[in-house]
Motif scaffolding. Structure first.
Motif, short mmCIF file in Angstrom:
data_model
loop_
_atom_site.label_atom_id
_atom_site.label_comp_id
_atom_site.label_asym_id
_atom_site.label_seq_id
_atom_site.Cartn_x
_atom_site.Cartn_y
_atom_site.Cartn_z
N CYS A 287 -3.38 10.24 5.82
CA CYS A 287 -2.27 9.34 5.51
C CYS A 287 -2.65 8.49 4.30
O CYS A 287 -3.83 8.27 4.02
CB CYS A 287 -1.95 8.44 6.71
SG CYS A 287 -1.37 9.35 8.17
N ALA A 288 -1.64 8.01 3.62
CA ALA A 288 -1.88 7.13 2.48
C ALA A 288 -2.53 5.84 2.96
O ALA A 288 -2.46 5.48 4.14
CB ALA A 288 -0.57 6.86 1.76
N SER A 289 -3.16 5.14 2.04
CA SER A 289 -3.92 3.93 2.39
C SER A 289 -3.05 2.86 3.03
O SER A 289 -3.53 2.05 3.82
CB SER A 289 -4.61 3.38 1.15
OG SER A 289 -3.64 3.07 0.16
N ASN A 290 -1.75 2.84 2.71
CA ASN A 290 -0.87 1.82 3.26
C ASN A 290 -0.11 2.32 4.48
O ASN A 290 0.82 1.66 4.94
CB ASN A 290 0.11 1.32 2.20
CG ASN A 290 1.10 2.41 1.79
OD1 ASN A 290 0.78 3.59 1.90
ND2 ASN A 290 2.26 2.01 1.31
N GLN A 291 -0.46 3.50 5.00
CA GLN A 291 0.23 4.05 6.16
C GLN A 291 -0.64 3.99 7.40
O GLN A 291 -1.87 3.87 7.31
CB GLN A 291 0.66 5.51 5.88
CG GLN A 291 1.73 5.64 4.82
CD GLN A 291 2.13 7.09 4.61
OE1 GLN A 291 1.28 7.98 4.57
NE2 GLN A 291 3.42 7.33 4.45
N PHE A 292 -0.01 4.11 8.56
CA PHE A 292 -0.70 4.12 9.85
C PHE A 292 -0.69 5.54 10.39
O PHE A 292 0.35 6.20 10.40
CB PHE A 292 0.00 3.17 10.82
CG PHE A 292 -0.64 3.11 12.19
CD1 PHE A 292 -1.71 2.29 12.43
CD2 PHE A 292 -0.16 3.90 13.23
CE1 PHE A 292 -2.30 2.22 13.69
CE2 PHE A 292 -0.74 3.85 14.49
CZ PHE A 292 -1.82 3.00 14.71
N ALA A 293 -1.84 6.03 10.87
CA ALA A 293 -1.96 7.40 11.38
C ALA A 293 -1.90 7.40 12.90
O ALA A 293 -2.71 6.76 13.56
CB ALA A 293 -3.26 8.03 10.90
N CYS A 294 -0.91 8.13 13.46
CA CYS A 294 -0.86 8.34 14.90
C CYS A 294 -1.91 9.38 15.29
O CYS A 294 -2.41 10.12 14.45
CB CYS A 294 0.53 8.85 15.32
SG CYS A 294 1.90 7.73 14.95
N SER A 295 -2.19 9.48 16.59
CA SER A 295 -3.16 10.46 17.06
C SER A 295 -2.67 11.88 16.82
O SER A 295 -3.47 12.82 16.75
CB SER A 295 -3.43 10.25 18.55
OG SER A 295 -2.23 10.38 19.30
#
Length: 446
Positions: A287-295
């Protein structure tokens, strides 16, 4: 009554004629109850063709409606219409038919205009672009070859290999594209296209729109694209419904399946859309640095964190929000105050009700008054659970509201439809529009 508006009902005995809602094509007045009795000599039967329709909706037509009723030897047949799509031609089996138009005290449209004529029973027909089946039933083009038999003889789903060649279908493989019929030319009227996308296990699907131009509406109910996070449209969450000319964001599934639905009505047409999809391995997913990654590997925009909605399947985006830099989520739930709907399996609801366009509990209570006359029926309790679940939907303290499960509607219909027939009150809900699930996090069991 003496103050009934001009054109609100009549007895029509000619072999053909026309009738319309009061003021048509201007807006119809509030609080109307108009009835036209169409009587033609036997052995003729009545055919009705609604030329145009703009009546407060949507289905199940609880507020304003146009209704056609014919009395058969052992039963009565009632068909109800609302919304902005003119229904197909109605071929009745009777020489006497009642047509009723009802409006409530709020939203009004331009109403309807209709024609009727007398036909011999063996001469039933449909309009040029409609489909005739069951010796007299007419279907709109969008209902033909849509994967759901609408005719008892199922002829609407036969010989479909030539129909909608570029409209919907199964797509698999690591990437691909889809577009509305005729794109970049204007899409045809009355379309229902469903694409089922599947990729390998261990991958998710990212859908990206390249061009997008559909009929612009405040609420996307006429022409729209809807994306589902599942192989079948009723089995998973909706990732989004889009219309107008704004390019939708990239959408990512939580697993290896996605469904894309395109709907067009009989009105304004535009150039439609084209889109590409790509399989993305969960192992390679970043994911991009400003995004949140779900499992699951799904990437979320920062504004989706701690917003009260579970955007990750495991709700990780809503964990640890006390120290968040985002404003704390304040539940929009409110305690149910409507007397008829107290004592359900839940006691919190939320407004406005976007499904039925109800502003607040006071308006919901006023609309529910029409059901109080049914309190003495043996089936009132299952009916009460259904209508309360629709009018005052369950609200979760974590955010979001739930529609009643389809089983709640089906049970009420099974127990109540015969009793309602005695009141000449047709069953007002289309149960198939409700989610067919048993998971209490996806729909409610009031």
């Amino acid at each position: 009554s003496p103050d009934r508006p001009l054109g609100c009902g009549a007895v029509l005995t000619d072999l053909e004629g026309s009738f319309s809602s009061p003021n048509h094509p201007g807006s119809y007045p509030p609080n109307l109850l108009c009835m036209w009795v169409i009587q033609v000599p036997a052995p003729f039967v009545v055919q009705i063709h609604v030329l145009n329709l703009a009546v407060e909706g949507p289905s199940p037509c609880l507020f304003d409606w146009l209704e056609v009723q014919e009395q058969m030897a052992l039963s009565s047949v009632v068909i109800r219409f609302c919304g902005n799509v003119a229904p197909p031609t109605v071929n009745t089996n009777s020489s006497k038919v009642w047509v009723t138009f009802r409006s409530d005290g709020t939203i009004a449209g331009s109403g309807f205009a209709a024609q009727y004529r007398a036909l011999l029973p063996g001469h039933k027909s449909c309009s040029r672009d409609e489909f005739l089946c069951d010796s007299g039933r007419c279907l709109l083009p969008a209902s033909v070859c849509d994967g759901h038999p609408n005719c008892q003889d199922q002829t609407d789903e036969s010989n479909c290999s030539h129909k909608h060649k570029d409209c919907g279908g199964q797509k698999s493989g690591p990437s691909g594209h889809l577009s509305s019929p005729n794109h970049p030319g204007n899409y045809p009227h009355q379309q229902l296209c469903i694409w089922h996308l599947s990729v390998e296990e261990g991958h998710v699907i990212t859908l990206s729109f390249r061009n997008f131009s559909l009929e612009t509406q405040d609420v996307c109910e006429f022409d729209y694209v809807e994306v589902h996070d599942s192989l079948n449209t009723g089995a998973g969450r909706v990732l989004g419904r889009f219309c107008g000319t704004t390019l939708p964001p990239d959408l990512t599934s939580s697993g290896p399946h996605m469904s894309v639905v395109f709907v067009a009505d009989e009105g304004v047409a535009d150039s439609g859309f084209n889109a590409t999809y790509q399989a993305v391995s969960l192992l390679d997913r970043t994911c991009a640095s400003n995004q949140f990654a779900c499992s699951t590997g799904e990437c979320l925009q920062p504004q989706w964190l701690c917003d009260g909605w579970n955007d990750c399947p495991d709700a990780a985006d809503e964990h640890g929000c006390d120290n968040s830099t985002y404003p704390p989520f304040i539940s929009s739930c409110e305690t149910i105050e409507v007397e008829m709907c107290r004592g359900l399996s839940y006691n919190l609801t939320s407004f406005p009700n976007i499904w039925l366009s109800i502003a607040d509990q006071r308006e919901a209570a006023a609309l529910l008054q029409q059901y109080r006359v049914l309190m003495d029926l043996a089936c009132f309790q299952p009916l009460r659970r259904l209508v309360c679940g629709m009018f005052l939907p369950q609200c979760s303290p974590q955010g979001g509201v739930l529609q009643p499960c389809r089983s709640v509607c089906s049970s009420a219909e099974q127990q109540c439809s015969q009793a309602l027939d005695l009141f000449s009150f047709s069953w007002p809900f289309n149960c198939h529009l409700l989610p067919d699930l048993h998971d209490p996090t996806e729909c409610s069991l009031p």
